[in-house]
Design a protein around this motif. Structure first.
Motif, short mmCIF file in Angstrom:
data_model
loop_
_atom_site.label_atom_id
_atom_site.label_comp_id
_atom_site.label_asym_id
_atom_site.label_seq_id
_atom_site.Cartn_x
_atom_site.Cartn_y
_atom_site.Cartn_z
N GLU A 1 88.19 -20.89 69.18
CA GLU A 1 87.53 -19.95 68.28
C GLU A 1 88.39 -18.72 68.00
O GLU A 1 87.91 -17.73 67.46
CB GLU A 1 86.19 -19.52 68.88
N ARG A 2 89.68 -18.80 68.36
CA ARG A 2 90.57 -17.66 68.17
C ARG A 2 91.83 -18.09 67.44
O ARG A 2 92.27 -19.23 67.54
CB ARG A 2 91.00 -17.07 69.51
N MET A 3 92.43 -17.15 66.73
CA MET A 3 93.73 -17.35 66.11
C MET A 3 94.68 -16.37 66.79
O MET A 3 94.35 -15.22 67.01
CB MET A 3 93.67 -17.07 64.60
N GLY A 4 95.88 -16.82 67.10
CA GLY A 4 96.86 -15.94 67.72
C GLY A 4 97.51 -16.60 68.91
O GLY A 4 97.36 -17.81 69.10
N PRO A 5 98.24 -15.88 69.67
CA PRO A 5 98.28 -14.42 69.72
C PRO A 5 99.20 -13.83 68.65
O PRO A 5 100.10 -14.48 68.15
CB PRO A 5 98.83 -14.12 71.11
N TYR A 6 98.93 -12.57 68.34
CA TYR A 6 99.74 -11.79 67.41
C TYR A 6 100.31 -10.61 68.16
O TYR A 6 99.72 -10.12 69.12
CB TYR A 6 98.88 -11.30 66.24
N ALA A 7 101.46 -10.13 67.70
CA ALA A 7 102.14 -9.02 68.36
C ALA A 7 101.48 -7.68 68.09
O ALA A 7 101.56 -6.76 68.91
CB ALA A 7 103.61 -8.98 67.94
N THR A 8 100.82 -7.56 66.94
CA THR A 8 100.20 -6.27 66.57
C THR A 8 98.75 -6.49 66.15
O THR A 8 98.36 -7.57 65.73
CB THR A 8 100.94 -5.59 65.41
N ARG A 9 97.99 -5.42 66.23
CA ARG A 9 96.58 -5.46 65.80
C ARG A 9 96.52 -5.77 64.31
O ARG A 9 95.68 -6.54 63.87
CB ARG A 9 95.90 -4.13 66.11
N GLN A 10 97.43 -5.19 63.51
CA GLN A 10 97.41 -5.42 62.07
C GLN A 10 97.66 -6.89 61.74
O GLN A 10 97.01 -7.44 60.85
CB GLN A 10 98.44 -4.54 61.37
N GLU A 11 98.58 -7.54 62.43
CA GLU A 11 98.81 -8.97 62.20
C GLU A 11 97.54 -9.76 62.49
O GLU A 11 97.19 -10.68 61.75
CB GLU A 11 99.95 -9.48 63.07
N ALA A 12 96.86 -9.42 63.57
CA ALA A 12 95.61 -10.11 63.93
C ALA A 12 94.52 -9.85 62.89
O ALA A 12 93.79 -10.77 62.52
CB ALA A 12 95.15 -9.68 65.32
N GLU A 13 94.43 -8.62 62.40
CA GLU A 13 93.43 -8.29 61.38
C GLU A 13 93.66 -9.08 60.10
O GLU A 13 92.71 -9.37 59.37
CB GLU A 13 93.46 -6.79 61.08
N ASN A 14 94.90 -9.43 59.82
CA ASN A 14 95.25 -10.17 58.60
C ASN A 14 95.37 -11.68 58.84
O ASN A 14 95.91 -12.39 57.99
CB ASN A 14 96.56 -9.62 58.03
N ALA A 15 94.88 -12.16 59.96
CA ALA A 15 95.05 -13.57 60.33
C ALA A 15 94.50 -14.53 59.28
O ALA A 15 95.17 -15.50 58.91
CB ALA A 15 94.38 -13.85 61.68
N LEU A 16 93.32 -14.29 58.78
CA LEU A 16 92.72 -15.21 57.80
C LEU A 16 93.49 -15.19 56.49
O LEU A 16 93.72 -16.24 55.88
CB LEU A 16 91.25 -14.87 57.56
N ALA A 17 93.91 -14.02 56.04
CA ALA A 17 94.68 -13.92 54.79
C ALA A 17 96.02 -14.61 54.95
O ALA A 17 96.48 -15.33 54.05
CB ALA A 17 94.86 -12.46 54.40
N SER A 18 96.67 -14.42 56.09
CA SER A 18 97.97 -15.07 56.33
C SER A 18 97.83 -16.58 56.35
O SER A 18 98.66 -17.30 55.78
CB SER A 18 98.56 -14.59 57.66
N ALA A 19 96.78 -17.07 56.99
CA ALA A 19 96.55 -18.52 57.04
C ALA A 19 96.29 -19.07 55.64
O ALA A 19 96.79 -20.14 55.29
CB ALA A 19 95.38 -18.83 57.97
N ALA A 20 95.53 -18.35 54.84
CA ALA A 20 95.24 -18.80 53.47
C ALA A 20 96.52 -18.83 52.63
O ALA A 20 96.72 -19.77 51.85
CB ALA A 20 94.20 -17.88 52.82
N GLU A 21 97.37 -17.84 52.79
CA GLU A 21 98.64 -17.81 52.05
C GLU A 21 99.53 -18.99 52.45
O GLU A 21 100.14 -19.62 51.58
CB GLU A 21 99.37 -16.50 52.31
#
Length: 58
Positions: free
Chosen positions: A24-44
């Protein structure tokens, strides 16, 4: 140790601890901002792969 961030699909929020199961999680990401943009990044990435001329489903 550097902090890691996950995007929780269940809670639709960023987590810094492994509270929810990995499924139920995506990541890990190095920064909070990368994690906040996880869905947009995956869609791109999905859009880019769907339009990659090297793959032809015909």
């Amino acid at each position: 140790m550097a902090a890691e961030y996950w995007y929780c699909l269940r809670h639709q929020s960023v987590e810094t601890e492994q509270v929810c199961p990995g499924s139920e999680r995506m990541g890990p990401y190095a920064t909070r901002q990368e994690a906040e943009n996880a869905l947009a990044s995956a869609a791109e990435r999905t859009e880019a792969w769907d339009n990659d001329p090297r793959w032809n489903d015909d």
